[in-house]
Design a protein around this motif. Structure first.
Motif, short mmCIF file in Angstrom:
data_model
loop_
_atom_site.label_atom_id
_atom_site.label_comp_id
_atom_site.label_asym_id
_atom_site.label_seq_id
_atom_site.Cartn_x
_atom_site.Cartn_y
_atom_site.Cartn_z
N THR B 189 0.86 -1.18 0.00
CA THR B 189 0.00 0.00 0.00
C THR B 189 0.89 1.22 0.00
O THR B 189 1.81 1.32 0.80
CB THR B 189 -0.89 0.02 1.26
OG1 THR B 189 -1.55 -1.22 1.38
CG2 THR B 189 -1.92 1.12 1.17
N ILE B 190 0.59 2.16 -0.91
CA ILE B 190 1.38 3.40 -0.99
C ILE B 190 0.43 4.56 -0.72
O ILE B 190 -0.63 4.65 -1.33
CB ILE B 190 1.97 3.56 -2.40
CG1 ILE B 190 2.94 2.41 -2.68
CG2 ILE B 190 2.71 4.87 -2.52
CD1 ILE B 190 3.59 2.50 -4.03
N VAL B 191 0.79 5.44 0.22
CA VAL B 191 -0.02 6.62 0.48
C VAL B 191 0.79 7.83 0.05
O VAL B 191 1.89 8.06 0.54
CB VAL B 191 -0.37 6.74 1.98
CG1 VAL B 191 -1.26 7.94 2.21
CG2 VAL B 191 -1.04 5.47 2.46
N MET B 192 0.23 8.58 -0.91
CA MET B 192 0.99 9.68 -1.49
C MET B 192 0.20 10.96 -1.39
O MET B 192 -1.02 10.94 -1.50
CB MET B 192 1.20 9.35 -2.98
CG MET B 192 2.37 10.04 -3.57
SD MET B 192 2.57 9.56 -5.25
CE MET B 192 4.04 8.61 -5.14
N VAL B 222 0.90 7.98 -8.42
CA VAL B 222 0.78 9.40 -8.79
C VAL B 222 -0.45 9.62 -9.66
O VAL B 222 -1.24 10.55 -9.44
CB VAL B 222 2.05 9.87 -9.53
CG1 VAL B 222 1.86 11.25 -10.09
CG2 VAL B 222 3.24 9.86 -8.59
N THR B 223 -0.67 8.73 -10.65
CA THR B 223 -1.84 8.86 -11.53
C THR B 223 -3.12 8.73 -10.72
O THR B 223 -4.07 9.48 -10.90
CB THR B 223 -1.87 7.76 -12.61
OG1 THR B 223 -0.61 7.17 -12.69
CG2 THR B 223 -2.30 8.31 -13.94
N ARG B 224 -3.11 7.76 -9.80
CA ARG B 224 -4.30 7.51 -9.00
C ARG B 224 -4.63 8.73 -8.14
O ARG B 224 -5.79 9.08 -7.95
CB ARG B 224 -4.07 6.30 -8.11
CG ARG B 224 -5.17 5.98 -7.15
CD ARG B 224 -6.41 5.61 -7.87
NE ARG B 224 -7.45 5.19 -6.96
CZ ARG B 224 -8.71 5.02 -7.30
NH1 ARG B 224 -9.08 5.24 -8.54
NH2 ARG B 224 -9.58 4.63 -6.41
N VAL B 228 -8.26 10.66 -7.91
CA VAL B 228 -9.04 10.76 -6.67
C VAL B 228 -9.18 12.22 -6.25
O VAL B 228 -10.22 12.64 -5.74
CB VAL B 228 -8.41 9.92 -5.56
CG1 VAL B 228 -9.12 10.11 -4.25
CG2 VAL B 228 -8.42 8.47 -5.93
N LYS B 229 -8.12 13.01 -6.48
CA LYS B 229 -8.18 14.42 -6.10
C LYS B 229 -9.29 15.12 -6.87
O LYS B 229 -10.02 15.95 -6.32
CB LYS B 229 -6.81 15.06 -6.38
CG LYS B 229 -6.69 16.49 -5.95
CD LYS B 229 -6.47 16.58 -4.45
CE LYS B 229 -6.21 17.96 -3.90
NZ LYS B 229 -6.72 19.08 -4.58
N LYS B 230 -9.43 14.74 -8.17
CA LYS B 230 -10.48 15.34 -8.98
C LYS B 230 -11.86 15.01 -8.39
O LYS B 230 -12.72 15.87 -8.25
CB LYS B 230 -10.39 14.79 -10.41
CG LYS B 230 -10.67 15.83 -11.44
CD LYS B 230 -10.41 15.49 -12.87
CE LYS B 230 -10.34 14.04 -13.23
NZ LYS B 230 -10.13 13.81 -14.64
#
Lengths: 197, 242
Positions: B189-192, B222-224, B228-230
């Motif tokens: 799991t990566i939290v960025m 990064v793409t994800r 999600v931010k959008k």
């Protein structure tokens, strides 16, 4: 089958092995190891390097599960008991090293050895391998990795703090180089043990 | 016939799909499930959110309470995360005290909140070192803070988590379902956050990953994050200002 071990800061028995002064380019602290010190468990090891909270237990357990060939011992439970004698920083890495040595001492079949390495990044981005407790507290980020001995792949990683992708790759590369020293030390200490008995 | 094969040899059944670079639910190896975000559904909480990732649904409520600050940090508040995995969500959980998975998840959330510095703990402090303006409730004889004077919490970053599963030590798939996680040989799991900084890289054991594969995971994270931010921005815009 029970495997007991402790991370010991005091005993340095003659049967154990000690690593020499730090080689160039490697900033790991001195370490020492002793095996088969407890009589009741099947295997035991003491690893000294410069909480058993649930998450740490889970990390260590999952790393061992990935490496131990469980299929060769069906209907068997392998219990790993870690007792912290003193904590001077890099605790999780020391626990991983102790667990690996104890599993080897117990004769549990494994597909590879593993070792733990901790890196700390301070506020300017300087990398410190195997940080002391003080360095860990003041660091911006502390990353702990478990690497396997065959291809230096990343088995386990847990991190604290904020860091960039480039810094991660840098830490991983440094950890992979440092792991060579740890694995060489494993080999030497095992050779010394079996050459006497 | 396929259902029988799936029950008897789930791993082999799954491998047949992976060979064709797809998964039983029709997704590609790098495709996420449909994500839905909904906020403000719990009216009794100060804030709430509901997130659905395919069939995985999580509801989160936030409540603010009046409390004394810890003695070693008198100008900081604190956040206590608690993850509850009830038997309602999956048959592997029993009722009773929180199991290991729930405890580990609570610790993980606490670490992410701490590492990402999503809120400044100083913002949670009403008045440092002394009591804030209180009124004594005559009925209960307890101090109460004036609840009308509430401010919005200042959110500094938006960390987004991406999860991966490793199969047979070589293949990497994105956003595993429950069955896939069970068959996988390792998870990651990566939290960025939005600047590309990592708050957490959680890989609890499992098969090894090379540096190159890790780099690949980073770029997908990064793409994800952007996707999600959008979604989050749309949801926040649609929220009616109180």
């Amino acid at each position: 089958m029970e495997v007991g071990m402790h991370t010991d800061s005091k005993s340095r028995a003659e049967t154990g092995a000690e690593s020499g002064p730090r080689g160039p380019g490697c900033s790991l602290r001195h370490f020492a190891c002793e095996q088969n010190l407890l009589s009741r468990p099947d295997g035991s090891a003491s690893f000294m390097q410069g909480v058993a909270e649930k998450s740490r237990e889970q990390l260590i357990r999952n790393t061992c599960e990935a490496v131990v060939l469980g299929a060769l011992h069906p209907r068997t439970s392998i219990t790993v008991v870690l007792q912290v004698i003193s904590d001077a920083g890099s605790l999780l890495a020391c626990c991983l090293n102790a667990a690996c040595m104890a599993l080897v001492d117990a004769g549990v079949p494994m597909r590879a050895l593993f070792c733990g390495v901790t890196c700390a990044l301070d506020a300017d981005g300087t990398l410190v391998l195997d940080p002391t407790a003080k360095q860990e507290k003041e660091a911006r980020a502390v990353l702990t990795f478990a690497l396997d001995s065959v291809e230096r792949k990343l088995l386990m990683s847990t991190t604290k703090g904020l860091y960039s992708d480039a810094e991660l790759q840098q830490c991983l590369a440094a950890a992979q180089t440092a792991s060579q020293h740890v694995f060489r030390f494993y080999r030497e200490s095992l050779q010394r043990r079996y050459s006497k008995s | 016939m396929a259902a029988g094969f799936k029950t008897v040899e789930p791993l082999e059944y799954y491998r047949r799909f992976l060979k064709e670079n797809c998964r039983p639910d029709g997704r590609e190896l790098g495709e996420f499930r449909t994500t839905t975000v909904n906020i403000g559904s719990i009216s009794t909480a100060d804030g709430s959110a509901l997130v659905k990732l395919g069939n995985t649904t999580v509801i989160c409520g936030v409540k603010a309470e009046f409390a004394a600050p810890p003695t070693d940090a008198p100008d900081k508040g604190y956040v206590v995360p608690n993850v509850d995995l009830p038997p309602l969500c999956s048959s592997k959980f029993r009722s009773g005290p929180p199991g290991e998975e729930a405890q580990v998840a609570s610790q993980f959330i606490a670490d992410v909140i701490e590492n990402s510095q999503i809120i400044q703990k100083e913002d949670l402090c009403i008045s440092p070192g002394k009591l804030p303006e209180v009124t004594i409730n005559e009925e209960t004889a307890l101090a109460e803070v004036n609840l009308k004077k509430k401010n919005y919490l200042n959110i500094r970053t938006h960390p987004v988590a991406t999860s991966f599963a490793v199969f047979d030590d070589t293949l990497l798939i994105v956003d595993p379902t429950g069955e896939e996680e069970h068959l996988a040989t390792g998870t990651l799991t990566i939290v960025m956050d939005e600047e590309g900084k990592l708050c957490c890289l959680h890989k609890p054991g499992g098969s090894g990953l090379t540096g190159a594969k890790l780099q690949d995971c980073m770029s997908r994270a990064v793409t994800r994050h952007k996707e999600v931010k959008k979604l989050m921005d749309e949801v926040i815009k649609s929220m009616k200002p109180k």
